[in-house]
Enzyme design. Sequence first.
Site, PDB file in Angstrom:
ATOM      1  N   ARG A 136       0.841  -1.205   0.000  1.00  0.00           N
ATOM      2  CA  ARG A 136       0.000   0.000   0.000  1.00  0.00           C
ATOM      3  C   ARG A 136       0.873   1.251   0.000  1.00  0.00           C
ATOM      4  NH1 ARG A 136      -3.272  -3.704   2.553  1.00  0.00           N
ATOM      5  NH2 ARG A 136      -5.152  -4.058   1.293  1.00  0.00           N
ATOM      6  N   ASP A 183      -6.507 -14.235   2.046  1.00  0.00           N
ATOM      7  CA  ASP A 183      -7.569 -13.458   2.708  1.00  0.00           C
ATOM      8  C   ASP A 183      -8.478 -12.766   1.693  1.00  0.00           C
ATOM      9  OD1 ASP A 183      -5.273 -11.907   2.015  1.00  0.00           O
ATOM     10  OD2 ASP A 183      -6.057 -10.234   3.186  1.00  0.00           O
ATOM     11  N   GLU A 184      -9.674 -12.486   2.131  1.00  0.00           N
ATOM     12  CA  GLU A 184     -10.599 -11.581   1.438  1.00  0.00           C
ATOM     13  C   GLU A 184     -10.644 -11.821  -0.070  1.00  0.00           C
ATOM     14  OE1 GLU A 184     -10.373  -7.824   4.504  1.00  0.00           O
ATOM     15  OE2 GLU A 184      -8.789  -7.939   3.008  1.00  0.00           O
ATOM     16  N   TRP A 238      -6.474 -14.094  12.153  1.00  0.00           N
ATOM     17  CA  TRP A 238      -6.658 -12.632  12.252  1.00  0.00           C
ATOM     18  C   TRP A 238      -8.086 -12.212  12.523  1.00  0.00           C
ATOM     19  CZ3 TRP A 238      -9.067  -8.971   8.896  1.00  0.00           C
ATOM     20  CH2 TRP A 238      -9.614  -9.487   7.714  1.00  0.00           C
ATOM     21  N   TYR A 245      -3.386  -5.238  15.447  1.00  0.00           N
ATOM     22  CA  TYR A 245      -3.360  -4.474  14.192  1.00  0.00           C
ATOM     23  C   TYR A 245      -2.931  -3.048  14.556  1.00  0.00           C
ATOM     24  CZ  TYR A 245      -5.266  -7.720  10.732  1.00  0.00           C
ATOM     25  OH  TYR A 245      -5.437  -8.748   9.846  1.00  0.00           O
ATOM     26  N   ASP A 270      -1.935  -0.717  12.691  1.00  0.00           N
ATOM     27  CA  ASP A 270      -2.361   0.372  11.799  1.00  0.00           C
ATOM     28  C   ASP A 270      -3.592   1.050  12.403  1.00  0.00           C
ATOM     29  OD1 ASP A 270      -3.664  -2.132  11.276  1.00  0.00           O
ATOM     30  OD2 ASP A 270      -4.545  -1.277   9.458  1.00  0.00           O
ATOM     31  N   TRP A 298      -0.316  -2.723   8.586  1.00  0.00           N
ATOM     32  CA  TRP A 298      -0.911  -2.416   7.275  1.00  0.00           C
ATOM     33  C   TRP A 298      -0.677  -0.933   7.008  1.00  0.00           C
ATOM     34  CZ3 TRP A 298      -2.026  -6.568   4.651  1.00  0.00           C
ATOM     35  CH2 TRP A 298      -2.451  -7.722   5.305  1.00  0.00           C
ATOM     36  N   GLU A 351      -2.224   1.370   4.603  1.00  0.00           N
ATOM     37  CA  GLU A 351      -3.123   2.267   3.843  1.00  0.00           C
ATOM     38  C   GLU A 351      -3.004   3.710   4.340  1.00  0.00           C
ATOM     39  OE1 GLU A 351      -4.054  -0.734   5.003  1.00  0.00           O
ATOM     40  OE2 GLU A 351      -5.755  -1.558   3.879  1.00  0.00           O
TER      41      GLU A 351
HETATM   42  C1  ACM Z   1      -6.256  -8.997   6.532  1.00  0.00           C
HETATM   43  O1  ACM Z   1      -6.326  -8.125   7.427  1.00  0.00           O
HETATM   44  N1  ACM Z   1      -6.889  -8.836   5.396  1.00  0.00           N
HETATM   45  C2  ACM Z   1      -5.486 -10.200   6.727  1.00  0.00           C
END
Ligand code: ACM
Length: 408
Positions: free
Chosen positions: A28, A202-203, A274, A299, A301, A347, A349
């Site tokens: 990101r 993921d996702e 997670w 997390y 972030d 993360w 972003e």
């Molecule tokens: C994640 O937070 N998409 C692993």
Amino acid sequence: MTTSTPATLLPKDDGAFAYRGVMLDVARHFVPLAEIRRLLDGMQLLKLNVLHIHLTDDQGWRFESLKWPKLTTVGGTRSQTVVGLPGNYGSEDLHPENYKNVYDGKPHSGFYTQAELRELVAHAKTKGVTIVPEIDMPGHMRAARAAYPELGYDGVQWGVGTGWGVYREVLRVDEPGLQFCRDILGEVCDVFDSPYIHIGGDECPKIEWIDSHVANKQVKELGLDEKNIEEYDKLQRWFTAQMATFLASRGRKLLGWDEIIDGGVPGDCVVMAWRSWTKPAERAVKLNVPIVQAPTTLYFDHAHGAAANEPLSIGDGATLQEAYEYDPLAGVEDKPELVLGLQAQLWSEYIPTTEHLWYMAFPRLIAVADIGYYGAKRAPWAEFRAGLEERVKALAALGLVGRPLDKE
Ligand code: ACM
């Protein structure tokens, strides 16, 4: 909490938990090598032993491939970046870019050559750190799809992602998609010596698969009902199993986010737990699958406490004390041998600069390090807190300046 010594493929050391990690999202926002080296210095000081590097995502591909060069020449650059909190995360149509968002109009680029990464791996080893690379598949593939439209079932040309959120465009998982992944993971295994290779997982929205005749046929050939959308999780399990087999042929073990067991266990693997709200750790250990705990509490972030009182971030997060009181064995006390350890997530972003990265990471990473290294024998909170001044100073001397202690 009892102290355990779980089976691990990592170099053995004296830590209560074998895996004591930090995940860095360089997709990101690209992080220069010199700053990764700075983080490694801090990790050595704290006795953190795994740097999980998230090398690819919808908004940027940062791993040089010699076989698929457009991944970085095209997929390594996005045209612009959404500013502030997006008006649309893409939850309705899984297309996070739309008229509600505001963009900065500036391209964002960067990638690491294989030579640079080899050097980083060797350097990390001198710091007692193993680098676990992640290539996120079969979702979070928008940058790869921008470089090679044929990696999607429909061959549609998209751009590299410029918004935040989950994208609908994913990888095809018939033979051309599998071959792409084997090529990339083969190159990853040539560069990184980690016993664990992270394949994301993921996702991954299944909309394109459900709409594709080719994927429908694959599902049917697996003996499943192609008209039942729930069965498409099993197509992902089948895909992940192909990757586990490939990695095993290279002497490595597959590591993936907890979605990799949604359709059943895809063979020999480790789950990175997670989605705390789905109790992934409990689900995995019930199936006798080893885990790394990476819960949303870790997390980083997310804000230090309430987001409203902090610089822009994705939302509320754990305070230092909440992070320190996290117990990796909670809910899975009966199978401590399956808990390899824990990991903090960075993360990026909402973290465009390294100054901000260190602000988000510290001092909470000190808490994660002590949970990992000392386990149940770590100091009580008050004692830990009283000892922080010196440790924070030592990190600052390395250029790792976190959130001021007087705010804690
Ligand atoms: C994640 O937070 N998409 C692993």
